[in-house]
Design a protein around this motif. Structure first.
Motif, PDB file in Angstrom:
ATOM      1  N   SER A 529       0.776  -1.258   0.362  1.00 20.11           N
ATOM      2  CA  SER A 529       0.055  -0.032  -0.022  1.00 20.11           C
ATOM      3  C   SER A 529       0.300   1.330  -0.219  1.00 20.11           C
ATOM      4  O   SER A 529       2.167   1.473   0.186  1.00 20.11           O
ATOM      5  N   ALA A 530       0.923   3.035  -0.526  1.00 20.44           N
ATOM      6  CA  ALA A 530       1.198   3.111  -0.844  1.00 20.44           C
ATOM      7  C   ALA A 530       0.767   4.954   0.416  1.00 20.44           C
ATOM      8  O   ALA A 530      -0.410   5.687   0.176  1.00 20.44           O
ATOM      9  N   PHE A 531       1.662   5.649   0.059  1.00 18.72           N
ATOM     10  CA  PHE A 531       0.949   7.052   0.759  1.00 18.72           C
ATOM     11  C   PHE A 531       1.735   7.792  -0.551  1.00 18.72           C
ATOM     12  O   PHE A 531       2.770   8.411  -0.777  1.00 18.72           O
ATOM     13  N   PHE A 532       1.013   9.900  -0.494  1.00 23.63           N
ATOM     14  CA  PHE A 532       1.016  10.450  -1.841  1.00 23.63           C
ATOM     15  C   PHE A 532       1.193  11.801  -0.997  1.00 23.63           C
ATOM     16  O   PHE A 532       0.153  12.020  -0.780  1.00 23.63           O
ATOM     17  N   HIS A 533       2.052  11.777  -0.950  1.00 21.07           N
ATOM     18  CA  HIS A 533       3.005  13.715  -0.288  1.00 21.07           C
ATOM     19  C   HIS A 533       2.225  14.389  -1.074  1.00 21.07           C
ATOM     20  O   HIS A 533       3.511  14.313  -2.778  1.00 21.07           O
ATOM     21  N   ASN A 534       1.939  15.357  -0.875  1.00 26.44           N
ATOM     22  CA  ASN A 534       1.070  16.367  -1.767  1.00 26.44           C
ATOM     23  C   ASN A 534       2.498  17.621  -2.027  1.00 26.44           C
ATOM     24  O   ASN A 534       2.530  18.320  -1.069  1.00 26.44           O
ATOM     25  N   THR A 535       3.080  17.596  -2.906  1.00 27.27           N
ATOM     26  CA  THR A 535       3.952  18.931  -2.895  1.00 27.27           C
ATOM     27  C   THR A 535       3.435  19.622  -4.563  1.00 27.27           C
ATOM     28  O   THR A 535       4.196  20.261  -5.138  1.00 27.27           O
ATOM     29  N   SER A 536       2.018  19.760  -4.355  1.00 24.45           N
ATOM     30  CA  SER A 536       1.890  20.558  -5.890  1.00 24.45           C
ATOM     31  C   SER A 536       2.376  22.418  -5.131  1.00 24.45           C
ATOM     32  O   SER A 536       2.171  21.933  -4.255  1.00 24.45           O
TER      33      SER A 536
END
Length: 649
Positions: A529-536
């Motif tokens: 499973s994965a985590f997606f860090h928002n670096t927008s």
């Protein structure tokens, strides 16, 4: 009447049907977005992917041992269980902790979110010393929440094969930065011992308006079944219909009845019986949602059901007494019955609430199976008409607009999530997709099963062989829907580099580092499973709210800039609502979420995108129920950024 006129009169229904079919065919051709416009939409978002931490020393599995009568469809039976939640479990002020179910090792894992400080070592949340047999039981999800209202977050874990367990945090009230480990939780039953439930959904909400959060548990297989017992000799039953199955597990509405904190922490719930009709009570539930849809601060309930119609229930309860009535949408000549709320025959898999059309009212986003050239049904975007008075008469004031919004089709959907990831004040939409990943295509057999005689369905011996190695929607990437200037949503996951072909189940959202950008995590079945860090880039202004209930019932309302600390003791005010009024007249609305959806749980924090507003105060209207059950209201003027509000009585 002349013969010609009589002939025309009889042809009117046929002509109308032809028009509808032609229009439907035109709608079936989904529009595409030019590359330059896709690039412009994608430029607002950027995510860095990190794998969730894994525990070593456990044997890996990819299928469950099941009742011998279910061996023929073991891959189908083994298709659920992956789950993830983001929350502030160690009380450091940030939702930078995760609880997730790793199906490969059959364990509930608690860990810091990847990329955040290593505040404690990841650990498994084990049920022992309570009765637990890993050969016949499996965790299906974790629901963080302060169950005993002591300002220390707890975790409810729900299972196949037993009733849920409350893991109560024993840290003293007021302790911040708690060093988490498995020994820091007391295990408590929330239902009579020995109950054998098969739960796939759980959420918290104050159902009866007494000021305390109750538990809603949605079960899938019938209570008392032996689905995961490989030594059982009984014959298990599947659904008795693909579209009208009412032989599933029971719903369990557990009213909060008391608690204690500290070294001997407890929480007590009392089950309420008779609040649901039999059809509602025995749908094959995969997701639950609770939200106040008519403004009385009593949450309505949405049950997303597999193999049959979903149910939206109007809340008429009083403290200690639950009463719900079914709501159904109004049918029209041009609306297929299956797209009318309460009349659908689709496979409800996920549900979330949010304002999709910017009118300041909560809408309902529902995830279904929409695989092309297969069981292509429809997701739902039930848009509120605003006429909540119709609910008194049993009418659901919602109309499905998923097709014109571009949200009707994606794949084999599970969790559905609405959130604003670029702070422009417009919600993005996500879904977890995929069923069973393998190499042998079994769509023809599934289609034949779905079109066959319902009387044959309940006996698994009549099913095709769905065993390890088969593939049913096993390579569908999770979509990331973004709305363009015309108001239509487009999936740009591939443009963002996050279109990975997994079989996903849960989606959780939170601002884990407090930078004003919402991050998310996905739970995958039988895989990492994965985590997606928002670096927008250039996320714009935002308003973040931690809405807390005070430990003392007579405490005054208190506002603090930033995140919670030792001087702002409280627990999440589940069900509290916030309306942000912008200078241009728009309203942004949200409600503190107690765990809506399938197996993904967002943090209870509220976050509103303010776009270009970065230094202007905005008006925020708050409404909540105090611990005494009374409704309270307060209007605040807040600057952009994070704020903690302890809601007084």
């Amino acid at each position: 009447m002349s013969g010609a006129a009589e002939y025309l009169r009889h042809q009117v229904p046929r002509l109308i049907a032809i028009v509808i079919v032609v229009a439907s065919y035109g709608l079936a051709q989904q529009p595409t977005l030019p590359n330059d416009q896709r690039a412009e939409l994608a430029s607002h978002f950027r995510f860095a992917r990190m794998q969730l931490p894994e525990l070593a020393g456990y044997p890996l599995q990819s299928v469950r041992a099941v009742n011998p009568s279910l061996n023929r469809i073991s891959a189908w039976i083994s298709s659920v269980g992956a789950a993830v939640a983001l929350n502030d479990l160690d009380r450091d002020g940030l939702a930078n902790d995760l609880c997730y179910v790793d199906t490969r090792i059959n364990q509930v894992v608690v860990a810091p979110v990847p990329g955040t400080p290593a505040r404690y070592a990841p650990f498994a949340l084990r049920a022992l010393p309570l009765p637990y047999n890993p050969a016949t039981m499996a965790p299906m999800g974790c629901l963080p929440g302060d169950l005993n209202e002591d300002a220390q977050p707890d975790i409810l874990v729900y299972y196949w094969g037993r009733a849920p367990i409350a893991f109560l945090n024993t840290a003293a009230a007021g302790t911040t930065g708690v060093h988490l480990n498995g020994d820091g939780y007391l295990r408590r039953e929330v239902a009579p011992g020995g109950a054998r439930w098969f739960s796939n959904a759980a959420t918290l909400a104050d159902l009866d308006g007494d000021g305390h959060s109750d538990l809603i548990i949605g079960n899938y297989f019938p209570d008392g079944a032996q689905v995961l017992d490989a030594t059982a000799t009984d014959q298990e039953q599947m659904q008795h219909s693909m579209s009208r199955a009412f032989n599933g597990g029971g719903k369990h509405l557990l009213l909060w009845s008391g608690a204690a904190s500290g070294a001997e922490a407890t929480v007590r719930f009392t089950e309420a019986y008779g609040a649901l009709d039999e059809e509602t009570n025995h749908g094959w539930t995969l997701a639950t949602g609770a939200a106040d849809l008519d403004g009385d601060l009593l949450p309505e309930l949405y049950f997303a059901n597999d193999f049959g119609p979903d149910r939206l229930l109007y809340n008429r309860s009083t403290p200690g007494h639950l009463r719900f009535t079914r709501l159904e949408g109004a049918t029209t000549l041009t609306t297929p019955s299956s797209k009318v709320l309460g009349h659908d025959s689709f496979k409800g898999m996920g549900v979330d609430f949010g304002d999709l059309n910017g009118d300041g009212l909560l809408d309902i986003f529902v995830s279904n199976i929409t695989s092309s050239y297969a069981l292509e049904e429809s997701n739902f975007a039930f848009i509120s008409t605003g006429d909540t008075s119709q609910m008194q008469a049993g009418v659901a004031p919602y109309v499905d607009r998923s097709e014109p919004l571009g949200l009707s089709r994606a794949g084999w959907g599970w969790d559905a999530r609405l959130a604003d990831f670029d702070n422009d004040g417009v919600l993005e939409a996500q879904q977890a997709l995929g069923f069973v990943q393998g190499t042998i295509n079994r769509w023809p057999e599934l289609q034949e099963l779905a079109m066959g005689n319902d009387d044959l369905l309940s006996n698994p011996a009549n099913w095709p062989r769905f065993q390890p190695g088969i593939d049913l929607a096993g390579h569908q990437p999770n979509p990331f829907f973004v709305r363009d200037s015309t108001g239509r949503y487009y999936d740009i996951a591939a443009d963002l580099g996050i279109a990975e072909p997994q079989v996903s189940r849960g989606i959780a959202t939170a601002d884990v580092d407090g930078d004003g950008r919402l991050d998310f995590a996905t739970a995958n079945q039988w895989g990492p499973s994965a985590f997606f860090h928002n670096t927008s880039p250039d996320p714009g202004g935002f308003l973040g709210l931690h809405l807390l209930m005070p430990l003392q019932s007579a405490a005054p309302l208190r506002v603090r800039s930033g995140h919670p600390g030792a001087d702002t003791l409280g627990y999440p005010a589940i069900g509290a609502t916030a309306t942000v009024r912008l200078p241009d007249g728009r309203r942004l609305v949200a409600e503190v979420d107690g765990g809506n959806g399938h197996s993904g749980k967002r943090s209870p924090d509220l976050q509103f995108g303010l776009s270009k507003l970065t230094d202007v105060q905005v008006q925020v209207d708050l409404r909540w129920r105090g611990a005494d059950g009374r409704v309270h209201e307060q209007t605040l003027a807040l600057t952009p950024g994070w704020h903690t509000v302890v809601l007084g009585s």
